[in-house]
Design a protein around this motif. Structure first.
Motif: not given
Length: 320
Positions: A28-34
């Protein structure tokens, strides 16, 4: 689920949806760019605002709690509506969606605008256009108070909140009954009005002041025998043989001309100048600006055609 006084942000809802979909903070962090810690802080902020735990977490497992399950469809709807609204706003800002209201003289509505509207429809199918034909004084009022995006009419008689951009000149012609001996002639001058009853447009029209001015300037002391506030009725009265009428050429599109003869009218050559009226100091919508570009291009193309019924600025004015 307790109701919080602090609303969740779209950013928090989107982060929640990604984590609910992936059940993985890393994905989720990768896809949210955070970073993962940043994502964790966003989820914790949402949970504090709701005063409810949204996910059960372990080192290997992330799953929605009952509160998270309840929030899931709500979050999906809110985020979808938000992006749909942004898309609509983007379309409006780009001029690809919206509504344009145009206040205009009836002759301009019938003769000048439909072609431009058709061309505009091909490039801006999601923009709706409304034409409001009315006399020139009401055109100016609608533009000045913002009820119309712009107008098409004659120039205001006095300075005011409306700006005028001349775009076309509409020559005056003389109409007579097809059975009148004048019908065999191609051209007459204004003195011919002394030999026939005058059928005049109403005093509130944009036509009447010009006609009265020319009669005064040429010393023709002629009073109308007949008068009609509707230009199509003026045409019908002339066709019936009641008299003759000087009218702008574009007004012919509002008449049944089958019983009329149309003669060129000179000495002096008279025209009314038509233009675009906009509210001073007010930026038009992107859609209205795009339509004005289309309208100007169409008028220019028509003026360049042989036998056109309009001309661009540059010819002589009333009384010249």
């Amino acid at each position: 689920m307790p109701v919080s006084r602090t609303a969740l942000t779209v950013n928090e809802l989107e982060a929640f949806l990604l984590l609910a979909e992936t059940c993985s903070f890393r994905q989720a962090a990768d896809r949210f760019h955070v970073s993962q810690p940043a994502l964790s802080r966003i989820i914790q902020s949402a949970e504090r605002k709701l005063d409810a735990r949204l996910f059960d977490r372990s080192t290997r497992h992330v799953a929605l709690t009952p509160s998270g399950e309840e929030l899931l469809p709500i979050a999906r709807r809110i985020v979808a509506e938000f992006h749909d609204s942004l898309s609509d706003l983007s379309e409006f800002v780009a001029g690809r969606k919206g509504r344009i209201t145009i206040a205009c003289l009836p002759s301009a509505a019938a003769a000048l605008l439909p072609r431009a509207m058709l061309a505009f429809e091909r490039t801006h199918p999601r923009v709706a256009l409304t034409l409001i034909p009315m006399s020139d004084e009401y055109v100016q009022e609608r533009v000045a108070d913002g009820r119309a995006d712009f107008g098409m009419s004659v120039a205001p008689t006095a300075p005011g909140p409306v700006a005028f951009e001349p775009v076309a000149q509409d020559d005056f012609v003389l109409i007579c009954s097809a059975g009148d001996p004048l019908a065999t002639r191609r051209r007459v001058d204004w003195r011919v009005l002394a030999s026939r009853p005058l059928v005049a447009s109403g005093a509130s029209s944009s036509i009447r002041p010009l006609v009265d001015r020319v009669l005064a300037e040429t010393g023709l002391a002629i009073s109308p025998k007949y008068e009609a506030t509707n230009i199509s009725v003026v045409g019908a009265m002339v066709a019936a043989g009641l008299g003759v009428a000087p009218v702008p050429r574009l007004a012919l599109c509002l008449m049944d001309v089958s019983g009329l003869a149309v003669l060129k009218l000179g000495r002096p050559a008279v025209h009314r100048e038509l233009g675009i009226l906009t509210r001073s100091g007010r930026s038009p919508s992107a859609a209205a600006s795009a339509f004005l570009v289309t309208l100007r291009a169409d008028l220019g193309a028509r003026a360049a055609l042989p036998g056109n019924d309009i001309s661009l600025r540059g010819t002589r004015s009333v009384g010249d």
